[in-house]
Write a protein that holds these residues in place. Structure first.
Motif, PDB file in Angstrom:
ATOM      1  N   UNK A   1       8.203  13.915  31.230  1.00  0.00           N
ATOM      2  CA  UNK A   1       7.456  13.838  29.967  1.00  0.00           C
ATOM      3  C   UNK A   1       7.617  15.124  29.169  1.00  0.00           C
ATOM      4  N   UNK A   2       7.603  16.286  29.847  1.00  0.00           N
ATOM      5  CA  UNK A   2       7.775  17.572  29.146  1.00  0.00           C
ATOM      6  C   UNK A   2       9.178  17.688  28.557  1.00  0.00           C
ATOM      7  N   UNK A   3      10.208  17.241  29.308  1.00  0.00           N
ATOM      8  CA  UNK A   3      11.589  17.273  28.798  1.00  0.00           C
ATOM      9  C   UNK A   3      11.718  16.378  27.564  1.00  0.00           C
ATOM     10  N   UNK A   4      11.087  15.174  27.626  1.00  0.00           N
ATOM     11  CA  UNK A   4      11.155  14.252  26.491  1.00  0.00           C
ATOM     12  C   UNK A   4      10.465  14.852  25.271  1.00  0.00           C
ATOM     13  N   UNK A   5       9.316  15.503  25.461  1.00  0.00           N
ATOM     14  CA  UNK A   5       8.601  16.107  24.343  1.00  0.00           C
ATOM     15  C   UNK A   5       9.426  17.241  23.726  1.00  0.00           C
ATOM     16  N   UNK A   6      10.087  18.053  24.541  1.00  0.00           N
ATOM     17  CA  UNK A   6      10.924  19.145  24.034  1.00  0.00           C
ATOM     18  C   UNK A   6      12.105  18.589  23.257  1.00  0.00           C
ATOM     19  N   UNK A   7      12.740  17.533  23.773  1.00  0.00           N
ATOM     20  CA  UNK A   7      13.882  16.923  23.101  1.00  0.00           C
ATOM     21  C   UNK A   7      13.445  16.331  21.766  1.00  0.00           C
ATOM     22  N   UNK A   8      12.323  15.635  21.754  1.00  0.00           N
ATOM     23  CA  UNK A   8      11.826  15.038  20.506  1.00  0.00           C
ATOM     24  C   UNK A   8      11.518  16.109  19.471  1.00  0.00           C
ATOM     25  N   UNK A   9      10.940  17.240  19.918  1.00  0.00           N
ATOM     26  CA  UNK A   9      10.625  18.334  18.990  1.00  0.00           C
ATOM     27  C   UNK A   9      11.905  18.919  18.406  1.00  0.00           C
ATOM     28  N   UNK A  10      12.947  19.036  19.236  1.00  0.00           N
ATOM     29  CA  UNK A  10      14.234  19.577  18.769  1.00  0.00           C
ATOM     30  C   UNK A  10      14.835  18.651  17.715  1.00  0.00           C
ATOM     31  N   UNK A  11      14.824  17.333  17.968  1.00  0.00           N
ATOM     32  CA  UNK A  11      15.383  16.385  17.012  1.00  0.00           C
ATOM     33  C   UNK A  11      14.580  16.359  15.718  1.00  0.00           C
ATOM     34  N   UNK A  12      13.246  16.459  15.830  1.00  0.00           N
ATOM     35  CA  UNK A  12      12.405  16.467  14.637  1.00  0.00           C
ATOM     36  C   UNK A  12      12.685  17.708  13.789  1.00  0.00           C
ATOM     37  N   UNK A  13      12.890  18.845  14.435  1.00  0.00           N
ATOM     38  CA  UNK A  13      13.184  20.077  13.702  1.00  0.00           C
ATOM     39  C   UNK A  13      14.526  19.951  12.985  1.00  0.00           C
ATOM     40  N   UNK A  14      15.526  19.357  13.643  1.00  0.00           N
ATOM     41  CA  UNK A  14      16.834  19.192  13.021  1.00  0.00           C
ATOM     42  C   UNK A  14      16.732  18.263  11.811  1.00  0.00           C
ATOM     43  N   UNK A  15      15.962  17.157  11.979  1.00  0.00           N
ATOM     44  CA  UNK A  15      15.809  16.204  10.890  1.00  0.00           C
ATOM     45  C   UNK A  15      15.109  16.864   9.703  1.00  0.00           C
ATOM     46  N   UNK A  16      14.102  17.703   9.991  1.00  0.00           N
ATOM     47  CA  UNK A  16      13.392  18.397   8.927  1.00  0.00           C
ATOM     48  C   UNK A  16      14.331  19.365   8.193  1.00  0.00           C
ATOM     49  N   UNK A  17      15.203  20.045   8.911  1.00  0.00           N
ATOM     50  CA  UNK A  17      16.158  20.966   8.279  1.00  0.00           C
ATOM     51  C   UNK A  17      17.114  20.198   7.377  1.00  0.00           C
TER      52      UNK A  17
END
Length: 109
Positions: free
Chosen positions: A89-105
């Protein structure tokens, strides 16, 4: 007035022969090397080679001394710090945060 005449093969051969003769004449005019100067150069080169060999031997001895000291102290490199193991669950949350940051950029550009 005569125009430019391109030199033919015979002219180029004659110019090359003249240049060769000129170079040979300069070499013949050069004085012979003094044997004392040659002997001095050889002696300097031998001194330089001996000094270099001495420095190389000193460096090798220093490296060997340091190896022996390391063996005597039994230096062991520090163990690497353990990497924390994340749950799925922690790995999935970190991955989702990384993708969200990229999408925001990408969307801000």
């Amino acid at each position: 007035m005569a125009g430019y005449k391109e030199p033919g093969f015979a002219d180029r051969v004659a110019a090359a022969a003249k240049a060769r003769e000129s170079a040979l004449a300069r070499l013949k005019d050069k004085p012979a090397i003094d044997p004392a100067v040659v002997a001095e150069r050889i002696a300097r080169e031998q001194e330089r080679a001996a000094a270099q060999a001495a420095r190389s031997a000193e460096r090798a001895a220093e490296r060997e001394r340091l190896r022996e000291e390391a063996k005597a102290k039994k230096i062991v490199p520090p163990a690497p710090e353990p990497v924390p193991q994340l749950s799925e669950a922690e790995r999935k949350a970190a991955r989702d945060a990384k993708y969200a940051a990229r999408k925001a950029r990408k969307s801000s550009n």
